[in-house]
Design a protein around this motif. Structure first.
Motif, PDB file in Angstrom:
ATOM      1  N   ALA A 601       0.690  -1.356  -0.046  1.00 13.38           N
ATOM      2  CA  ALA A 601       0.155  -0.105   0.014  1.00 13.38           C
ATOM      3  C   ALA A 601       0.878   1.124  -0.005  1.00 13.38           C
ATOM      4  N   CYS A 602       2.359   1.218  -0.010  1.00 15.44           N
ATOM      5  CA  CYS A 602       3.096   2.338   0.005  1.00 15.44           C
ATOM      6  C   CYS A 602       3.854   2.212  -1.319  1.00 15.44           C
ATOM      7  N   ILE A 603       4.294   3.584  -1.644  1.00 16.92           N
ATOM      8  CA  ILE A 603       5.029   3.788  -2.838  1.00 16.92           C
ATOM      9  C   ILE A 603       6.498   4.099  -2.542  1.00 16.92           C
ATOM     10  N   ASP A 604       7.414   3.068  -3.249  1.00 17.83           N
ATOM     11  CA  ASP A 604       8.835   3.447  -2.676  1.00 17.83           C
ATOM     12  C   ASP A 604       9.200   4.453  -3.741  1.00 17.83           C
ATOM     13  N   PRO A 605       9.890   5.404  -3.233  1.00 14.98           N
ATOM     14  CA  PRO A 605      10.495   6.714  -4.045  1.00 14.98           C
ATOM     15  C   PRO A 605      11.226   6.200  -5.002  1.00 14.98           C
ATOM     16  N   LYS A 606      11.936   5.177  -4.563  1.00 13.01           N
ATOM     17  CA  LYS A 606      13.110   4.714  -5.644  1.00 13.01           C
ATOM     18  C   LYS A 606      12.336   4.048  -6.842  1.00 13.01           C
ATOM     19  N   PHE A 612       3.336   3.576  -8.781  1.00 17.13           N
ATOM     20  CA  PHE A 612       1.863   4.381  -8.620  1.00 17.13           C
ATOM     21  C   PHE A 612       0.962   3.613  -9.681  1.00 17.13           C
ATOM     22  N   LYS A 613       1.578   3.338 -10.798  1.00 21.59           N
ATOM     23  CA  LYS A 613       0.569   2.715 -11.888  1.00 21.59           C
ATOM     24  C   LYS A 613      -0.084   1.322 -11.321  1.00 21.59           C
ATOM     25  N   GLN A 614       0.749   0.896 -10.479  1.00 17.25           N
ATOM     26  CA  GLN A 614       0.048  -0.534 -10.117  1.00 17.25           C
ATOM     27  C   GLN A 614      -1.159  -0.373  -9.025  1.00 17.25           C
TER      28      GLN A 614
END
Length: 738
Positions: A601-606, A612-614
């Motif tokens: 549920a969290c987006i990794d900045p790397k 985000f698309k997933q």
């Protein structure tokens, strides 16, 4: 130069011409004027000063002609003397040619008036003379002097054309039932008159029906070269071949009428704009004191150079003070006029055969120009015999000649191909310009019948290659679409559909049709295009029905499947995630990774953009979309805030672009993105992202990453609001505040 011509139109304006016959919505006069206006406007469009036209009104209320003092010539009015017709005269004729209230007036007497007009104007000069009589034949005629009229028409070489309203014509297949005795008698008189003077007699039905068929414009060819066609050097060798020839264009491109820009004269009131006495140049008075009050748009060109001492830092210079400069890379190389001869390649007119090539070795795609025809010099029998020998030699050997052509002094040389042509009444050479080496562009494409792998292996069976079944289906479909025998000739036998001489340029003739109609009727809408122009603009329905079974077999053999249109609005709540080609559940595989299970549920900045698309693919409700956008927003803010200079701007711009594209595909997601952009702009301009970030806002504007508009997504903003959002004013204000 076009020949001289003089045509007098006799138009019947009697009271019977105001009737509407045979279910037509127009009066007989308006219907007949369709033919007259077409002919006159065609003459006006040429602009030729020696194309004369005159108009005589028959059965008019008044009388105005050279013999108006005699009773036999009453109710005949000369509306337009024989001369050049321009737009003012055309507009005046439209007001004059109206239905009268009388039945008096003799058509034979009107012929006499027309003959006198032609004789008085043309005299013994070489003119193509013609009289066109348009009448319904319902008034009494005096046929006593028909013999003298016939003799005069033959003596002065005047062609007589009689077109009758609803006249019988067996050849065209038209016959009017219930015809009165007077009209039948007049038809017989006019038919006999045309037969005696070798004139043309016909019904107006045929003339009006054929108006839509474009007429071939006869042009007098102008030679582009007159001189010697040589093989070898005749100045040094006696065995060299030299033939006197002339070169004429074989085909020419027909261009539509060009438009010009005009303005209403500024020194006139609005109500006087249609009564100006000035010409297009606005300097000389027009004949008869009528015109449209238009002035041509003139172009004034000035040249300026930088000068610190001149007002505004610019100084005007004359064209004579300028010098030519040739661009060499990014530098202008100056060459004075005295040295211009170094750029001139000196040539003299010549036409030299360089060699010969086999007919089968020449590729048609090498043609670079329109075709021209080369014939022997007129009245030169020796040249005709010599050129005929060369033509037959090329024809028998199946060869073409390659020649170097210089048409005028100091003109650039051209390389042309000479092809023989032998017909019963014409022997000539056709020439086409050939390319030089720098004109050639060689491109290599993969073969269509095989696949070559990286290792060099040749495959003849591949998923990208058609199999035998597909080849047969395509061949059958192409054969079913054959147009060579789809049409019919006059005898009802199979013939070519859409033959070359039956197809016309829609743009060219449609523009001519509209211009001619607007010239006569400036306040009405143009008519629809003629059927003959649009006949071949679409596939014939009968042929499509015939070829449908073959098309169905082709679709089945090629396994054609309809591609679904791109979803304009992707709905949240879609539970079926897109499946990869491998049919593997990527989400389930990633879920098995213990390192990623806590980060679903969290987006990794790397790896922000892919994750985000997933998240968007698996989002089922609007709050999930907002949560994904909020996570990416925080990452974008962090990239900008910790950017050293512009090092993080590229990633931020790309992330904003991805968010904008993804939200544009979701039907109700304009609000999350627009809210994010407003917050980004305000925070960035207030210095809340690590100081001044005007360069980042500049990149947002350059990439057009503004608010989502109403035309892009439901709930978007208007175009005016979108432009205001990207304006530079807030940026300048923020810079001033700092």
């Amino acid at each position: 130069m076009a020949g001289k011509e003089a045509t007098v139109y006799i138009v019947d304006c009697g009271s019977t011409m105001g009737e509407k016959s045979h279910g037509r919505s127009q009066t007989n006069l308006d219907w007949a004027l369709e033919y007259v206006w077409d002919k006159i406007t065609t003459t006006v469009a040429t602009g030729r000063k020696m194309a004369f036209a005159g108009v005589v009104g028959l059965r008019t209320d008044g009388t105005e002609n050279l013999l108006d003092n005699e009773d036999d010539y009453a109710h005949i009015t000369v509306f337009q003397e024989l001369g050049q017709v321009l737009m003012p005269q055309l507009r005046k004729l439209r007001q004059d040619l109206v239905v009268s209230g009388t039945d008096g007036g003799d058509a034979i007497s009107a012929l006499v008036i027309a003959i006198q007009m032609i004789v008085a104007t043309c005299k013994k000069l070489q003119f193509q003379r013609r009289i066109v009589l348009v009448t319904d034949g319902r008034s009494a005629m005096q046929a006593d002097d028909l013999g003298d009229i016939t003799s005069k028409l033959k003596e002065d070489s005047i062609e007589l054309v009689v077109l009758g309203v609803d006249f019988d014509d067996a050849e065209y297949g038209f016959k009017e039932e219930g015809k009165d005795a007077t009209k039948a008698e007049n038809e017989a008189i006019l038919r006999q008159l045309c037969d005696d003077c070798s004139g043309v007699y016909g019904t107006l039905v045929q003339a009006v029906d054929e108006l839509g068929v474009p007429r071939v414009k006869p042009t007098k060819p102008v030679p582009s070269y007159r001189g010697m066609l040589t093989l070898g050097n005749p100045e040094e060798y006696d065995t060299a071949l030299a033939i006197d020839v002339e070169r004429y264009p074989r085909t020419m491109k027909a261009n539509p009428a060009s438009a010009s820009k005009f303005v209403i004269r500024s020194d006139m009131a609005a109500g006087e704009a249609t009564q100006s006495t000035h010409t297009i140049d606005g300097e000389e008075a027009a004949p008869n004191g009528t015109n449209d009050g238009l002035a041509a748009v003139k172009t004034a060109r000035t040249y300026q150079v930088d000068d610190e001492n001149a007002p505004g830092g610019k100084r005007d210079v004359d064209r004579d003070e300028l010098s030519k400069g040739y661009e060499y890379g990014r530098t202008a190389v100056h060459i004075s006029e005295s040295d211009q001869n170094v750029t001139l390649y000196e040539t003299s007119p010549s036409f030299d055969i360089l060699g010969f090539v086999n007919k089968n070795q020449y590729e048609r795609y090498l043609d670079m120009s329109r075709s021209n025809v080369i014939v022997a010099q007129r009245t030169n029998d020796k040249a005709s015999m010599a050129l005929s020998s060369l033509i037959h030699a090329l024809y028998e050997l199946e060869s073409y000649a390659v020649a170097r052509l210089v048409m005028k002094q100091n003109k650039e040389p051209r390389i042309v191909l000479l092809a023989p042509n032998i017909e019963p009444d014409l022997e000539c050479l056709y020439d086409l310009e050939l390319p030089f080496a720098e004109d050639m562009r060689s491109y290599r494409f993969p073969p269509l019948d095989r696949v070559v792998t990286v290792s060099g292996k040749v495959l003849t069976v591949h998923r990208n290659l058609p199999n035998d079944d597909l080849q047969d289906a395509m061949s059958e479909y192409v054969d079913s679409m054959d147009l060579s025998t789809f049409g019919q000739d006059d005898a009802g036998q199979p013939a070519e559909y859409g033959a070359m001489d039956e197809t016309y340029s829609i743009m060219l003739h449609r523009i001519n049709q509209v211009v001619k109609h607007r010239a006569v009727y400036p306040d009405t809408d143009p008519p629809p295009p003629y059927e003959v122009l649009t006949r071949y603009s679409q596939q014939p329905s009968e042929l499509a029905n015939t070829a449908h079974p073959s098309l169905s077999r082709l679709i089945q053999a090629a396994d054609v499947k309809k591609v679904p249109p791109k979803a304009r609005g992707r709905r949240y709540g879609r539970k079926d995630a897109p499946k990869p080609l491998s049919e593997l559940d990527v989400g389930a595989l990633l879920a098995q990774d213990s390192k990623r299970s806590s980060k679903q549920a969290c987006i990794d900045p790397k790896n922000a953009i892919p994750e985000f698309k997933q998240l968007l693919q698996h989002a089922e409700e609007l709050p999930q979309l907002r949560a994904a956008c909020a996570q990416l927003k925080a990452i974008i803010f962090d990239w900008i805030r910790h950017s050293v200079g512009d090092s993080g701007y590229g990633r931020a711009v790309e992330a904003i672009r991805v968010m904008r594209e993804e939200m544009a595909e979701v039907s109700v997601a304009a609000a999350p993105y627009n809210e994010f952009m407003r917050e980004l702009k305000g925070t960035m301009l207030d210095g809340g992202l690590g100081g001044e970030r005007r360069e980042m806002w500049y990149r947002v504007r350059v990439n057009r990453l503004g608010l989502l508009l109403a035309g892009e997504c439901d709930g978007g903003v208007s175009e005016e609001e979108g432009r205001a959002f990207l304006s530079a004013a807030p940026v300048a204000a923020a810079a001033a505040a700092q």
